[in-house]
Design a protein around this motif. Structure first.
Motif, PDB file in Angstrom:
ATOM      1  N   SER A  12     151.379  -0.812  -2.397  1.00 32.54           N
ATOM      2  CA  SER A  12     151.715  -1.951  -1.643  1.00 32.54           C
ATOM      3  C   SER A  12     150.478  -2.300  -0.985  1.00 32.54           C
ATOM      4  CB  SER A  12     152.212  -1.314  -0.301  1.00 32.54           C
ATOM      5  OG  SER A  12     152.733  -2.497   0.588  1.00 32.54           O
ATOM      6  N   PHE A  13     150.292  -3.827  -0.427  1.00 26.24           N
ATOM      7  CA  PHE A  13     149.161  -4.281   0.259  1.00 26.24           C
ATOM      8  C   PHE A  13     149.245  -3.633   1.859  1.00 26.24           C
ATOM      9  CE2 PHE A  13     149.353  -7.412  -3.073  1.00 26.24           C
ATOM     10  CZ  PHE A  13     148.141  -7.564  -3.264  1.00 26.24           C
ATOM     11  N   ASP A  14     150.531  -3.163   2.223  1.00 28.03           N
ATOM     12  CA  ASP A  14     150.500  -2.584   3.516  1.00 28.03           C
ATOM     13  C   ASP A  14     149.909  -0.984   3.308  1.00 28.03           C
ATOM     14  OD1 ASP A  14     151.576  -1.151   5.635  1.00 28.03           O
ATOM     15  OD2 ASP A  14     153.450  -2.500   5.712  1.00 28.03           O
ATOM     16  N   HIS A  15     148.902  -0.784   3.610  1.00 31.25           N
ATOM     17  CA  HIS A  15     148.309   0.413   3.427  1.00 31.25           C
ATOM     18  C   HIS A  15     148.811   1.489   4.321  1.00 31.25           C
ATOM     19  CE1 HIS A  15     144.806  -1.329   1.242  1.00 31.25           C
ATOM     20  NE2 HIS A  15     145.808  -1.474   0.625  1.00 31.25           N
ATOM     21  N   LYS A  16     149.313   1.102   5.573  1.00 33.44           N
ATOM     22  CA  LYS A  16     150.070   1.862   6.581  1.00 33.44           C
ATOM     23  C   LYS A  16     151.273   2.512   6.006  1.00 33.44           C
ATOM     24  CE  LYS A  16     147.667   0.119  10.559  1.00 33.44           C
ATOM     25  NZ  LYS A  16     147.754  -0.423  11.965  1.00 33.44           N
ATOM     26  N   ALA A  17     152.049   1.472   5.171  1.00 39.13           N
ATOM     27  CA  ALA A  17     153.410   2.001   4.690  1.00 39.13           C
ATOM     28  C   ALA A  17     152.990   3.148   3.592  1.00 39.13           C
ATOM     29  CB  ALA A  17     154.052   0.634   4.096  1.00 39.13           C
ATOM     30  N   LEU A  18     151.884   3.026   2.843  1.00 36.47           N
ATOM     31  CA  LEU A  18     151.751   3.910   1.757  1.00 36.47           C
ATOM     32  C   LEU A  18     151.342   5.130   2.348  1.00 36.47           C
ATOM     33  CD1 LEU A  18     149.326   1.852  -0.598  1.00 36.47           C
ATOM     34  CD2 LEU A  18     151.649   2.596  -0.871  1.00 36.47           C
ATOM     35  N   LYS A  19     150.512   5.052   3.684  1.00 33.13           N
ATOM     36  CA  LYS A  19     150.086   6.469   4.046  1.00 33.13           C
ATOM     37  C   LYS A  19     151.572   7.242   4.695  1.00 33.13           C
ATOM     38  CE  LYS A  19     146.486   8.230   7.359  1.00 33.13           C
ATOM     39  NZ  LYS A  19     146.987   8.483   8.532  1.00 33.13           N
ATOM     40  N   GLN A  20     152.375   6.320   5.192  1.00 31.25           N
ATOM     41  CA  GLN A  20     153.446   6.954   5.737  1.00 31.25           C
ATOM     42  C   GLN A  20     154.597   7.688   4.533  1.00 31.25           C
ATOM     43  OE1 GLN A  20     156.089   4.445   7.931  1.00 31.25           O
ATOM     44  NE2 GLN A  20     157.653   6.149   8.386  1.00 31.25           N
ATOM     45  N   LEU A  69     146.941  -1.302  -3.289  1.00 28.50           N
ATOM     46  CA  LEU A  69     146.652  -2.788  -3.744  1.00 28.50           C
ATOM     47  C   LEU A  69     145.765  -3.418  -2.992  1.00 28.50           C
ATOM     48  CD1 LEU A  69     150.494  -3.916  -4.254  1.00 28.50           C
ATOM     49  CD2 LEU A  69     148.491  -4.227  -6.137  1.00 28.50           C
ATOM     50  N   TYR A  70     144.733  -4.188  -3.419  1.00 23.47           N
ATOM     51  CA  TYR A  70     143.967  -4.746  -2.747  1.00 23.47           C
ATOM     52  C   TYR A  70     143.442  -6.184  -3.521  1.00 23.47           C
ATOM     53  CZ  TYR A  70     140.094  -2.217  -5.184  1.00 23.47           C
ATOM     54  OH  TYR A  70     139.434  -1.423  -6.158  1.00 23.47           O
ATOM     55  N   GLU A  71     143.045  -7.029  -2.584  1.00 22.24           N
ATOM     56  CA  GLU A  71     142.747  -8.312  -3.334  1.00 22.24           C
ATOM     57  C   GLU A  71     141.212  -8.895  -2.836  1.00 22.24           C
ATOM     58  OE1 GLU A  71     146.090 -11.057  -1.671  1.00 22.24           O
ATOM     59  OE2 GLU A  71     145.424 -11.707  -3.569  1.00 22.24           O
ATOM     60  N   GLU A  72     140.820  -8.150  -2.193  1.00 23.02           N
ATOM     61  CA  GLU A  72     139.192  -8.424  -1.623  1.00 23.02           C
ATOM     62  C   GLU A  72     138.432  -7.191  -2.505  1.00 23.02           C
ATOM     63  OE1 GLU A  72     141.354  -7.057   0.467  1.00 23.02           O
ATOM     64  OE2 GLU A  72     142.228  -8.978   1.321  1.00 23.02           O
ATOM     65  N   ASN A  73     136.888  -7.696  -2.415  1.00 24.42           N
ATOM     66  CA  ASN A  73     136.091  -6.902  -3.098  1.00 24.42           C
ATOM     67  C   ASN A  73     135.601  -5.781  -1.998  1.00 24.42           C
ATOM     68  OD1 ASN A  73     134.479  -5.611  -5.155  1.00 24.42           O
ATOM     69  ND2 ASN A  73     132.840  -7.349  -4.949  1.00 24.42           N
ATOM     70  N   LEU A  74     136.553  -4.695  -1.990  1.00 23.54           N
ATOM     71  CA  LEU A  74     136.569  -3.749  -0.713  1.00 23.54           C
ATOM     72  C   LEU A  74     134.944  -3.068  -0.978  1.00 23.54           C
ATOM     73  CD1 LEU A  74     139.882  -2.200  -0.562  1.00 23.54           C
ATOM     74  CD2 LEU A  74     138.956  -3.869   0.613  1.00 23.54           C
ATOM     75  N   LEU A  75     134.539  -2.529   0.247  1.00 23.14           N
ATOM     76  CA  LEU A  75     133.231  -1.968  -0.026  1.00 23.14           C
ATOM     77  C   LEU A  75     133.316  -0.693  -0.491  1.00 23.14           C
ATOM     78  CD1 LEU A  75     131.448  -3.095   3.606  1.00 23.14           C
ATOM     79  CD2 LEU A  75     130.618  -3.654   1.312  1.00 23.14           C
ATOM     80  N   ASP A  76     134.404   0.082   0.038  1.00 17.75           N
ATOM     81  CA  ASP A  76     134.607   1.362  -0.445  1.00 17.75           C
ATOM     82  C   ASP A  76     136.191   1.944  -0.711  1.00 17.75           C
ATOM     83  OD1 ASP A  76     134.279   4.205  -1.077  1.00 17.75           O
ATOM     84  OD2 ASP A  76     133.553   4.518   1.044  1.00 17.75           O
ATOM     85  N   PRO A  77     136.644   1.246  -1.740  1.00 17.82           N
ATOM     86  CA  PRO A  77     138.196   1.686  -2.141  1.00 17.82           C
ATOM     87  C   PRO A  77     138.547   2.907  -2.388  1.00 17.82           C
ATOM     88  CG  PRO A  77     137.104   0.469  -3.875  1.00 17.82           C
ATOM     89  CD  PRO A  77     136.050   0.368  -2.633  1.00 17.82           C
ATOM     90  N   ILE A  78     137.578   3.690  -2.729  1.00 20.25           N
ATOM     91  CA  ILE A  78     138.039   5.057  -3.065  1.00 20.25           C
ATOM     92  C   ILE A  78     137.962   5.916  -1.721  1.00 20.25           C
ATOM     93  CG2 ILE A  78     136.772   7.154  -3.954  1.00 20.25           C
ATOM     94  CD1 ILE A  78     135.731   5.137  -6.374  1.00 20.25           C
ATOM     95  N   GLY A  84     145.876   8.945   0.821  1.00 21.12           N
ATOM     96  CA  GLY A  84     146.778   9.774  -0.109  1.00 21.12           C
ATOM     97  C   GLY A  84     147.159   8.903  -1.294  1.00 21.12           C
ATOM     98  N   ALA A  85     146.424   7.897  -1.626  1.00 15.83           N
ATOM     99  CA  ALA A  85     146.713   7.294  -3.000  1.00 15.83           C
ATOM    100  C   ALA A  85     146.363   8.020  -4.041  1.00 15.83           C
ATOM    101  CB  ALA A  85     146.158   5.720  -2.757  1.00 15.83           C
ATOM    102  N   THR A  86     147.049   7.715  -5.308  1.00 13.27           N
ATOM    103  CA  THR A  86     146.605   8.226  -6.635  1.00 13.27           C
ATOM    104  C   THR A  86     145.995   7.086  -7.372  1.00 13.27           C
ATOM    105  OG1 THR A  86     148.852   8.014  -7.363  1.00 13.27           O
ATOM    106  CG2 THR A  86     148.420  10.168  -6.446  1.00 13.27           C
ATOM    107  N   ALA A  87     146.089   5.805  -6.891  1.00 11.57           N
ATOM    108  CA  ALA A  87     145.344   5.132  -7.737  1.00 11.57           C
ATOM    109  C   ALA A  87     145.029   3.835  -7.097  1.00 11.57           C
ATOM    110  CB  ALA A  87     146.485   4.361  -8.816  1.00 11.57           C
ATOM    111  N   LEU A  88     144.063   3.099  -7.928  1.00 17.27           N
ATOM    112  CA  LEU A  88     143.533   1.867  -7.228  1.00 17.27           C
ATOM    113  C   LEU A  88     144.213   0.832  -7.885  1.00 17.27           C
ATOM    114  CD1 LEU A  88     139.730   2.281  -6.981  1.00 17.27           C
ATOM    115  CD2 LEU A  88     141.268   3.000  -5.191  1.00 17.27           C
ATOM    116  N   HIS A  89     144.593  -0.401  -7.179  1.00 17.05           N
ATOM    117  CA  HIS A  89     145.465  -1.568  -7.507  1.00 17.05           C
ATOM    118  C   HIS A  89     144.469  -2.585  -7.432  1.00 17.05           C
ATOM    119  CE1 HIS A  89     149.444   0.184  -8.971  1.00 17.05           C
ATOM    120  NE2 HIS A  89     148.722   0.899  -9.345  1.00 17.05           N
ATOM    121  N   PRO A  90     143.369  -2.992  -7.844  1.00 17.48           N
ATOM    122  CA  PRO A  90     142.487  -3.878  -7.504  1.00 17.48           C
ATOM    123  C   PRO A  90     142.930  -5.356  -8.340  1.00 17.48           C
ATOM    124  CG  PRO A  90     141.372  -2.800  -9.174  1.00 17.48           C
ATOM    125  CD  PRO A  90     142.549  -2.023  -8.796  1.00 17.48           C
TER     126      PRO A  90
END
Ligand code: G3P
Ligand code: CA
Length: 233
Positions: free
Chosen positions: A140-148, A161-170, A177-183
């Motif tokens: 999800s792009f809704d990171h609060k939903a993923l955390k829940q 999921l993210y569509e910007e070049n995040l400074l610190d995605p890890i 608590g994600a197991t994967a990056l979806h850039p």
């Protein structure tokens, strides 16, 4: 080789997020399909991309204000070509049941409780009821939903999921608590993949349709590629 994942099914040639598109992706040899989930007014999880039905069906309206019966009365294939006329909008339950038991399901929750109160619990309950947990990764792009979802079900694989070049995605993935990056593919570099792998995260990227970019993603070492044209993978 990265996992071959049909984005909204084989949506380049077939109507996105329909069983026809998922069947075609399977015929093309994908290991997984990606699809999008919303919830009807009467609580059914349905597989569509937009929050409104207007673009991909003959109807009009917001999914969250429509009943399952209303959604099921819509025709969702003809916009892609007359040969697909009559294709319905599938429910998530139908997608689980109609696809091969070894097909991975990359399930994008389009919005969590901010628009669909309690949908995180609904999604987990359906997956459990269908005995399909081992097939699923929820993104999800809704990171609060993923955390829940992580709090409700700590072992459920989650893609941030993210569509910007995040400074610190890890660090963000760890906080969720994600197991994967979806850039989005344009932010993927060999360094990012290396850092993610060192942190125990996989990397699945989207939407990669052009062969030079597919090659670039393979060269970067990603774990999965989502494409509207999975035959090109
Ligand atoms: O899951 C990756 C990708 O599908 C996210 O963007 O708009 O195609 O759902 P979108
Ligand atoms: Ca999606």
């Amino acid at each position: 080789m990265p996992l071959r994942i049909g984005h909204r099914g084989a949506s380049g040639t077939h109507p996105e997020n329909t069983l026809a598109a998922f069947r075609r992706a399977v015929e093309l040899g994908v290991q997984g399909i990606e699809f999008d989930v919303h919830r009807t007014a009467d609580g059914e999880l349905v597989v569509m991309h937009d929050p409104m039905v207007d673009r991909t069906t003959a109807g009009t309206g917001l999914i969250m204000t429509m009943t399952l019966a209303q959604i099921k009365s819509l025709e969702a294939g003809a916009w892609k070509g007359p040969e697909f006329a009559g294709e319905p909008v599938p429910t998530l339950r139908e997608v689980i049941r109609a696809t091969p038991a070894d097909l991975l399901l990359f399930c994008e929750l389009k919005a969590g409780s901010i628009h669909y109160p309690g949908i995180e619990q609904d999604l987990l309950a359906l997956i459990e009821a269908e005995g399909a947990r081992s097939r699923f990764q929820i993104s999800s792009f809704d990171h609060k939903a993923l955390k829940q979802i992580h709090e409700l079900s700590p072992t459920m694989p989650l893609g941030m999921l993210y569509e910007e070049n995040l400074l610190d995605p890890i660090s963000m993935a760890r906080a969720i608590g994600a197991t994967a990056l979806h850039p989005a593919w344009m932010w993927v570099t060999p360094e990012l993949v290396k850092e993610a792998h060192a942190a125990g995260l996989t990397v699945n990227t989207w939407v990669v349709d052009l062969p030079p970019f597919i090659d670039m993603m393979k060269g970067a070492g990603v774990d999965g590629i989502m494409s509207n044209y999975p035959d090109r993978l």
